[in-house]
Write a protein that holds these residues in place. Structure first.
Motif, PDB file in Angstrom:
ATOM      1  N   ALA A  18      -5.401   5.426   4.225  1.00 37.27           N
ATOM      2  CA  ALA A  18      -5.805   6.617   3.468  1.00 37.27           C
ATOM      3  C   ALA A  18      -5.912   6.310   1.983  1.00 37.27           C
ATOM      4  O   ALA A  18      -6.753   6.875   1.279  1.00 37.27           O
ATOM      5  CB  ALA A  18      -4.806   7.742   3.706  1.00 37.27           C
ATOM      6  N   TYR A  19      -5.071   5.420   1.502  1.00 33.33           N
ATOM      7  CA  TYR A  19      -5.097   5.043   0.086  1.00 33.33           C
ATOM      8  C   TYR A  19      -6.319   4.179  -0.230  1.00 33.33           C
ATOM      9  O   TYR A  19      -6.898   4.268  -1.306  1.00 33.33           O
ATOM     10  CB  TYR A  19      -3.817   4.290  -0.277  1.00 33.33           C
ATOM     11  CG  TYR A  19      -3.679   3.986  -1.746  1.00 33.33           C
ATOM     12  CD1 TYR A  19      -3.138   4.924  -2.614  1.00 33.33           C
ATOM     13  CD2 TYR A  19      -4.096   2.753  -2.273  1.00 33.33           C
ATOM     14  CE1 TYR A  19      -3.013   4.652  -3.978  1.00 33.33           C
ATOM     15  CE2 TYR A  19      -3.974   2.471  -3.619  1.00 33.33           C
ATOM     16  CZ  TYR A  19      -3.431   3.422  -4.467  1.00 33.33           C
ATOM     17  OH  TYR A  19      -3.316   3.154  -5.810  1.00 33.33           O
ATOM     18  N   MET A  20      -6.713   3.356   0.737  1.00 29.41           N
ATOM     19  CA  MET A  20      -7.813   2.416   0.503  1.00 29.41           C
ATOM     20  C   MET A  20      -9.190   3.023   0.711  1.00 29.41           C
ATOM     21  O   MET A  20     -10.145   2.660   0.029  1.00 29.41           O
ATOM     22  CB  MET A  20      -7.650   1.200   1.423  1.00 29.41           C
ATOM     23  CG  MET A  20      -6.444   0.332   1.116  1.00 29.41           C
ATOM     24  SD  MET A  20      -6.277  -1.054   2.280  1.00 29.41           S
ATOM     25  CE  MET A  20      -7.812  -1.960   1.975  1.00 29.41           C
ATOM     26  N   TYR A  21      -9.300   3.966   1.662  1.00 34.16           N
ATOM     27  CA  TYR A  21     -10.615   4.495   2.020  1.00 34.16           C
ATOM     28  C   TYR A  21     -10.629   6.024   1.963  1.00 34.16           C
ATOM     29  O   TYR A  21      -9.803   6.686   2.598  1.00 34.16           O
ATOM     30  CB  TYR A  21     -11.012   4.035   3.427  1.00 34.16           C
ATOM     31  CG  TYR A  21     -10.982   2.543   3.609  1.00 34.16           C
ATOM     32  CD1 TYR A  21     -11.997   1.739   3.086  1.00 34.16           C
ATOM     33  CD2 TYR A  21      -9.932   1.925   4.294  1.00 34.16           C
ATOM     34  CE1 TYR A  21     -11.970   0.359   3.244  1.00 34.16           C
ATOM     35  CE2 TYR A  21      -9.899   0.540   4.447  1.00 34.16           C
ATOM     36  CZ  TYR A  21     -10.922  -0.237   3.933  1.00 34.16           C
ATOM     37  OH  TYR A  21     -10.880  -1.601   4.084  1.00 34.16           O
ATOM     38  N   PHE A  76      -3.099   9.897  -4.103  1.00 38.62           N
ATOM     39  CA  PHE A  76      -2.711   9.065  -5.240  1.00 38.62           C
ATOM     40  C   PHE A  76      -3.699   7.925  -5.480  1.00 38.62           C
ATOM     41  O   PHE A  76      -3.536   7.163  -6.435  1.00 38.62           O
ATOM     42  CB  PHE A  76      -1.307   8.499  -5.015  1.00 38.62           C
ATOM     43  CG  PHE A  76      -0.226   9.537  -5.106  1.00 38.62           C
ATOM     44  CD1 PHE A  76       0.306   9.898  -6.331  1.00 38.62           C
ATOM     45  CD2 PHE A  76       0.246  10.165  -3.958  1.00 38.62           C
ATOM     46  CE1 PHE A  76       1.298  10.862  -6.424  1.00 38.62           C
ATOM     47  CE2 PHE A  76       1.237  11.133  -4.038  1.00 38.62           C
ATOM     48  CZ  PHE A  76       1.770  11.486  -5.274  1.00 38.62           C
ATOM     49  N   ARG A  77      -4.700   7.811  -4.624  1.00 36.67           N
ATOM     50  CA  ARG A  77      -5.697   6.751  -4.805  1.00 36.67           C
ATOM     51  C   ARG A  77      -6.533   7.052  -6.053  1.00 36.67           C
ATOM     52  O   ARG A  77      -7.167   8.101  -6.149  1.00 36.67           O
ATOM     53  CB  ARG A  77      -6.609   6.676  -3.588  1.00 36.67           C
ATOM     54  CG  ARG A  77      -7.686   5.592  -3.674  1.00 36.67           C
ATOM     55  CD  ARG A  77      -8.543   5.597  -2.404  1.00 36.67           C
ATOM     56  NE  ARG A  77      -9.451   4.472  -2.368  1.00 36.67           N
ATOM     57  CZ  ARG A  77     -10.684   4.487  -2.878  1.00 36.67           C
ATOM     58  NH1 ARG A  77     -11.146   5.571  -3.442  1.00 36.67           N
ATOM     59  NH2 ARG A  77     -11.441   3.406  -2.794  1.00 36.67           N
ATOM     60  N   PRO A  78      -6.567   6.145  -7.025  1.00 36.67           N
ATOM     61  CA  PRO A  78      -7.358   6.393  -8.240  1.00 36.67           C
ATOM     62  C   PRO A  78      -8.851   6.369  -7.944  1.00 36.67           C
ATOM     63  O   PRO A  78      -9.315   5.548  -7.143  1.00 36.67           O
ATOM     64  CB  PRO A  78      -6.948   5.241  -9.166  1.00 36.67           C
ATOM     65  CG  PRO A  78      -6.503   4.155  -8.243  1.00 36.67           C
ATOM     66  CD  PRO A  78      -5.863   4.851  -7.070  1.00 36.67           C
ATOM     67  N   ALA A 102     -19.174  10.025  -3.488  1.00 38.13           N
ATOM     68  CA  ALA A 102     -17.833   9.569  -3.103  1.00 38.13           C
ATOM     69  C   ALA A 102     -16.780  10.634  -3.423  1.00 38.13           C
ATOM     70  O   ALA A 102     -15.854  10.848  -2.636  1.00 38.13           O
ATOM     71  CB  ALA A 102     -17.503   8.262  -3.825  1.00 38.13           C
ATOM     72  N   ASP A 103     -16.938  11.293  -4.557  1.00 40.58           N
ATOM     73  CA  ASP A 103     -15.988  12.347  -4.931  1.00 40.58           C
ATOM     74  C   ASP A 103     -15.953  13.452  -3.881  1.00 40.58           C
ATOM     75  O   ASP A 103     -14.892  13.998  -3.571  1.00 40.58           O
ATOM     76  CB  ASP A 103     -16.374  12.969  -6.278  1.00 40.58           C
ATOM     77  CG  ASP A 103     -15.986  12.081  -7.453  1.00 40.58           C
ATOM     78  OD1 ASP A 103     -15.394  11.005  -7.211  1.00 40.58           O
ATOM     79  OD2 ASP A 103     -16.269  12.464  -8.605  1.00 40.58           O
ATOM     80  N   PHE A 113      -6.171  23.173  -6.716  1.00 33.89           N
ATOM     81  CA  PHE A 113      -5.444  22.742  -7.911  1.00 33.89           C
ATOM     82  C   PHE A 113      -5.981  21.437  -8.488  1.00 33.89           C
ATOM     83  O   PHE A 113      -5.587  21.025  -9.581  1.00 33.89           O
ATOM     84  CB  PHE A 113      -3.943  22.600  -7.607  1.00 33.89           C
ATOM     85  CG  PHE A 113      -3.603  21.532  -6.600  1.00 33.89           C
ATOM     86  CD1 PHE A 113      -3.289  20.249  -7.006  1.00 33.89           C
ATOM     87  CD2 PHE A 113      -3.604  21.826  -5.236  1.00 33.89           C
ATOM     88  CE1 PHE A 113      -2.981  19.269  -6.086  1.00 33.89           C
ATOM     89  CE2 PHE A 113      -3.282  20.847  -4.309  1.00 33.89           C
ATOM     90  CZ  PHE A 113      -2.979  19.567  -4.728  1.00 33.89           C
ATOM     91  N   LEU A 114      -6.890  20.777  -7.780  1.00 37.16           N
ATOM     92  CA  LEU A 114      -7.503  19.553  -8.294  1.00 37.16           C
ATOM     93  C   LEU A 114      -8.978  19.741  -8.630  1.00 37.16           C
ATOM     94  O   LEU A 114      -9.647  18.801  -9.031  1.00 37.16           O
ATOM     95  CB  LEU A 114      -7.355  18.420  -7.269  1.00 37.16           C
ATOM     96  CG  LEU A 114      -5.932  17.906  -7.036  1.00 37.16           C
ATOM     97  CD1 LEU A 114      -5.916  16.878  -5.911  1.00 37.16           C
ATOM     98  CD2 LEU A 114      -5.355  17.294  -8.297  1.00 37.16           C
ATOM     99  N   ASN A 115      -9.473  20.958  -8.476  1.00 27.86           N
ATOM    100  CA  ASN A 115     -10.889  21.215  -8.719  1.00 27.86           C
ATOM    101  C   ASN A 115     -11.288  20.984 -10.174  1.00 27.86           C
ATOM    102  O   ASN A 115     -12.420  20.604 -10.472  1.00 27.86           O
ATOM    103  CB  ASN A 115     -11.259  22.643  -8.307  1.00 27.86           C
ATOM    104  CG  ASN A 115     -11.506  22.744  -6.811  1.00 27.86           C
ATOM    105  OD1 ASN A 115     -11.614  21.732  -6.121  1.00 27.86           O
ATOM    106  ND2 ASN A 115     -11.577  23.958  -6.301  1.00 27.86           N
ATOM    107  N   ASP A 116     -10.328  21.238 -11.102  1.00 30.34           N
ATOM    108  CA  ASP A 116     -10.635  21.014 -12.512  1.00 30.34           C
ATOM    109  C   ASP A 116     -10.957  19.559 -12.769  1.00 30.34           C
ATOM    110  O   ASP A 116     -11.838  19.224 -13.557  1.00 30.34           O
ATOM    111  CB  ASP A 116      -9.448  21.451 -13.384  1.00 30.34           C
ATOM    112  CG  ASP A 116      -9.332  22.960 -13.484  1.00 30.34           C
ATOM    113  OD1 ASP A 116     -10.310  23.641 -13.141  1.00 30.34           O
ATOM    114  OD2 ASP A 116      -8.271  23.449 -13.907  1.00 30.34           O
ATOM    115  N   SER A 117     -10.226  18.673 -12.098  1.00 32.46           N
ATOM    116  CA  SER A 117     -10.467  17.240 -12.248  1.00 32.46           C
ATOM    117  C   SER A 117     -11.866  16.879 -11.767  1.00 32.46           C
ATOM    118  O   SER A 117     -12.586  16.104 -12.409  1.00 32.46           O
ATOM    119  CB  SER A 117      -9.422  16.447 -11.464  1.00 32.46           C
ATOM    120  OG  SER A 117      -9.737  15.080 -11.437  1.00 32.46           O
TER     121      SER A 117
END
Length: 214
Positions: A18-21, A76-78, A102-103, A113-117
């Motif tokens: 999940a972190y990688m893909y 937490f994946r950047p 991709a986003d 709560f992450l929509n602003d990002s």
């Protein structure tokens, strides 16, 4: 003890994937939905039958817990930078388009709560593509398609008009007439532009969304 270790061990590979893909998190979400459906079915069966194998409740719960843990780890994946400033115009537009897509394949794009990002990343792409457009640097058919997609994900009527212009020009090119996504975007941008002006859509491509008319 062994029964408890299995899900704990499973969290590690699931979390790594999940972190990688990006797509793994969406897949885990689908698995959770299936597990919850099984739990609901088991609950209905139990309501009519006093005896029910405990596995029908325990296994879906464990699967749900493992998948949920994987999704949290994936958050937490950047993300890749929204745009790049190196390369030629085609490189910049292709990169902006790829990160835009991709986003929208990440769980965080659908979490309030992450929509602003996500909105900030869209704004960064719009700023770059808008500057290229104002400087008349977007001329190739695929460049127009990429740019149209970025403008398409804005929230201003005037930008939808630009998106429709670029998408329509790209779709009219002989080399792209058989490209389904390009042809779809030409229709979608027209519909979104019309809806933003309070007019009926023509192709039925749009759901409800809010815009500011300029």
């Amino acid at each position: 003890m062994k029964k408890n270790l299995i899900p704990m061990i499973a969290i590690l590979p699931v979390g790594i994937l999940a972190y990688m893909y990006n797509l793994i998190s969406l897949l885990l979400l689908a698995v959770i939905a299936i597990s919850l459906a099984v739990l609901l079915l088991a609950g209905i069966i139990k309501a009519f039958r006093s005896e029910l194998n405990a596995r029908w409740l325990r296994v879906p719960l464990l699967i749900t817990a493992v998948c949920a843990a994987g999704i949290v780890i994936g958050l937490f994946r950047p993300l890749e930078p929204a745009v790049v400033n190196s390369g030629n115009v085609s490189d910049k537009l292709a990169y902006a388009y790829n990160t835009d897509q991709a986003d929208r394949m990440t769980i965080r794009a659908y979490l309030g709560f992450l929509n602003d990002s996500m909105a900030k990343r869209d704004s960064i792409r719009l700023e770059q593509v808008g500057e290229l457009y104002r400087n008349s640097q977007i001329s190739k058919p695929m460049d127009k398609f990429y740019a149209a997609f970025i403008f398409h994900h804005s929230n201003h009527s005037s930008l939808f008009e630009i998106a429709q212009k670029l998408a329509g020009e790209a779709a009219s090119e002989s080399e792209l007439k058989s490209d389904y996504v390009v042809q779809w975007l030409a229709k979608a941008t027209y519909d979104r532009w019309m809806v933003s002006l309070g007019k009926p859509q023509k192709y039925g491509t749009q759901d409800k969304f809010s815009v500011s008319v300029e």
